[in-house]
Design an enzyme around this catalytic site. Structure first.
Site, mmCIF file in Angstrom:
data_model
loop_
_atom_site.group_PDB
_atom_site.id
_atom_site.type_symbol
_atom_site.label_atom_id
_atom_site.label_comp_id
_atom_site.label_asym_id
_atom_site.label_seq_id
_atom_site.Cartn_x
_atom_site.Cartn_y
_atom_site.Cartn_z
ATOM 1 N N SER A 170 146.077 -77.771 36.872
ATOM 2 C CA SER A 170 145.983 -77.405 38.288
ATOM 3 C C SER A 170 147.340 -77.576 38.962
ATOM 4 O O SER A 170 147.888 -78.682 39.020
ATOM 5 C CB SER A 170 144.948 -78.274 38.993
ATOM 6 O OG SER A 170 145.074 -78.079 40.380
ATOM 7 N N HIS A 194 145.566 -73.064 36.789
ATOM 8 C CA HIS A 194 144.514 -73.184 37.812
ATOM 9 C C HIS A 194 145.194 -73.261 39.172
ATOM 10 O O HIS A 194 146.051 -74.109 39.416
ATOM 11 C CB HIS A 194 143.669 -74.429 37.531
ATOM 12 C CG HIS A 194 142.492 -74.575 38.437
ATOM 13 N ND1 HIS A 194 141.321 -73.869 38.252
ATOM 14 C CD2 HIS A 194 142.294 -75.343 39.535
ATOM 15 C CE1 HIS A 194 140.451 -74.210 39.185
ATOM 16 N NE2 HIS A 194 141.022 -75.097 40.000
ATOM 17 N N ASP A 204 144.652 -73.582 43.109
ATOM 18 C CA ASP A 204 143.695 -74.055 44.112
ATOM 19 C C ASP A 204 144.072 -73.559 45.506
ATOM 20 O O ASP A 204 145.061 -74.011 46.082
ATOM 21 C CB ASP A 204 143.673 -75.584 44.123
ATOM 22 C CG ASP A 204 142.915 -76.152 42.944
ATOM 23 O OD1 ASP A 204 141.755 -75.763 42.749
ATOM 24 O OD2 ASP A 204 143.496 -76.976 42.210
ATOM 25 N N MET A 219 143.222 -73.477 49.352
ATOM 26 C CA MET A 219 142.454 -74.221 50.370
ATOM 27 C C MET A 219 142.820 -73.683 51.750
ATOM 28 O O MET A 219 143.995 -73.429 52.022
ATOM 29 C CB MET A 219 142.806 -75.708 50.305
ATOM 30 C CG MET A 219 142.544 -76.345 48.953
ATOM 31 S SD MET A 219 142.773 -78.118 49.036
ATOM 32 C CE MET A 219 142.593 -78.553 47.303
ATOM 33 N N HIS A 261 141.035 -70.416 42.284
ATOM 34 C CA HIS A 261 139.846 -71.143 42.763
ATOM 35 C C HIS A 261 139.905 -71.112 44.284
ATOM 36 O O HIS A 261 140.686 -71.851 44.890
ATOM 37 C CB HIS A 261 139.898 -72.581 42.199
ATOM 38 C CG HIS A 261 138.813 -73.472 42.696
ATOM 39 N ND1 HIS A 261 138.861 -74.844 42.518
ATOM 40 C CD2 HIS A 261 137.650 -73.205 43.346
ATOM 41 C CE1 HIS A 261 137.766 -75.385 43.047
ATOM 42 N NE2 HIS A 261 137.030 -74.419 43.559
ATOM 43 N N MET A 278 138.824 -72.089 47.590
ATOM 44 C CA MET A 278 138.069 -73.049 48.411
ATOM 45 C C MET A 278 138.264 -72.632 49.860
ATOM 46 O O MET A 278 138.944 -73.295 50.651
ATOM 47 C CB MET A 278 138.584 -74.473 48.145
ATOM 48 C CG MET A 278 138.146 -75.015 46.801
ATOM 49 S SD MET A 278 139.062 -76.472 46.317
ATOM 50 C CE MET A 278 140.497 -75.705 45.573
ATOM 51 N N MET A 296 132.155 -78.189 39.989
ATOM 52 C CA MET A 296 133.037 -79.181 40.617
ATOM 53 C C MET A 296 132.518 -80.566 40.251
ATOM 54 O O MET A 296 131.370 -80.899 40.530
ATOM 55 C CB MET A 296 133.036 -79.029 42.146
ATOM 56 C CG MET A 296 133.821 -77.856 42.702
ATOM 57 S SD MET A 296 135.552 -77.751 42.200
ATOM 58 C CE MET A 296 136.212 -79.330 42.708
ATOM 59 N N ASP A 309 136.011 -79.128 36.905
ATOM 60 C CA ASP A 309 137.189 -79.324 37.751
ATOM 61 C C ASP A 309 137.026 -80.591 38.592
ATOM 62 O O ASP A 309 136.130 -80.671 39.433
ATOM 63 C CB ASP A 309 137.327 -78.089 38.659
ATOM 64 C CG ASP A 309 138.579 -78.116 39.518
ATOM 65 O OD1 ASP A 309 139.410 -79.024 39.358
ATOM 66 O OD2 ASP A 309 138.708 -77.198 40.364
HETATM 67 C C1 DX5 Z 1 140.176 -80.181 43.865
HETATM 68 C C2 DX5 Z 1 140.731 -79.072 43.040
HETATM 69 C C3 DX5 Z 1 141.093 -79.466 41.672
HETATM 70 C C4 DX5 Z 1 142.139 -80.559 41.574
HETATM 71 C C5 DX5 Z 1 141.778 -81.418 40.415
HETATM 72 O O1 DX5 Z 1 139.603 -79.686 45.012
HETATM 73 O O2 DX5 Z 1 139.818 -78.006 42.932
HETATM 74 O O3 DX5 Z 1 141.470 -78.345 40.890
HETATM 75 O O4 DX5 Z 1 143.440 -80.085 41.414
HETATM 76 O O5 DX5 Z 1 142.631 -82.510 40.380
HETATM 77 P P1 DX5 Z 1 142.430 -83.715 39.367
HETATM 78 O O6 DX5 Z 1 142.434 -83.153 37.987
HETATM 79 O O7 DX5 Z 1 143.583 -84.586 39.656
HETATM 80 O O8 DX5 Z 1 141.094 -84.345 39.696
HETATM 81 ZN ZN ZN Z 2 140.237 -76.339 41.487
#
Ligand code: DX5
Ligand code: ZN
Length: 216
Positions: free
Chosen positions: A7, A32, A34, A36, A64, A66, A135, A173
């Protein structure tokens, strides 16, 4: 063979290109990414323009989203050249339509479920997604501890897919590391996202090799 997706959330943002290559050299399969929006989750990260540059790198990008109303952003991420687009079931009123929109623009369609969300919401979209993202922490932050109840959800989704005669990637994840990966794989996960466990490690290749060995 298990797929490994570091990620980018845990990378050094001043050196994103190098940080992506570091994971490709260490043997990762996907990046990956992320996204947000400060609404679905508290923080704000990066968007489609950064995704487009990331997609020029050596790893296929697993986006991903969010974000609320993810359907508004599907076309932009597809144009950015990402391979997988995952939307949260909780973030759209029209999951079926969103999944078909993703496939229509040539990407693999993923559906993500928060820890408290039942896998029942997948029942009537069996066959409409290529990936289920379980998740294993509440989304929004890296470095959290895995919520162990989510391991059962992985097994439940695997059973639902089998009974429906469908196949899909099951991605996990949050809080994934060399210890938590084993029960997740046993439950049926086929793709592991890891942020802090990979970007935080001095030798990412050693971590990826251990994950692959333990999960073999
Ligand atoms: C959290 C993200 C994850 C995050 C995971 O909302 O979707 O992808 O980067 O991080 P770790 O592996 O550190 O839990
Ligand atoms: Zn993620």
């Amino acid at each position: 063979m298990v797929k490994i997706a570091p990620s980018l959330l845990a990378a050094d943002y001043l050196r994103i290109g190098e940080e992506i290559r570091r994971m490709a050299d260490a043997g990762a399969d996907y990046l990956h990414f992320d996204v947000m929006d400060g609404s679905f989750v508290p923080g704000i990260t990066f968007g489609q323009d950064v995704a487009a540059r990331a997609a020029e790198g050596p790893l296929p990008v697993d986006a991903h989203l969010m974000v609320v109303n993810p359907e508004k952003h599907i076309d932009a991420f597809a144009r950015a050249g990402v391979k997988i687009i995952t939307v949260h079931a909780e973030a759209t009123a029209h999951l079926h339509r969103a999944l078909h929109q993703i496939r229509a623009v040539g990407c693999l369609a993923g559906v993500a479920l928060n820890p408290a969300t039942s896998p029942d919401c997948l029942r009537y979209v069996m066959g409409d997604f290529d990936l289920a993202l379980v998740m294993t922490v509440n989304p929004g932050y890296g470095g959290q501890k895995l919520i162990s109840a989510c391991i059962d959800k992985v097994a439940e989704i695997r059973g639902m897919l089998d009974r429906a005669g469908k196949d899909a990637i099951i991605e996990v994840d949050g809080g994934v590391n060399t210890e938590t990966a084993v029960p997740l794989m046993r439950a049926g996960a086929t793709m592991l996202v890891a942020g802090s466990a990979l970007y935080g490690a001095p030798d990412a290749r050693a971590v990826i090799d251990t994950l692959r060995r333990e999960c073999a």
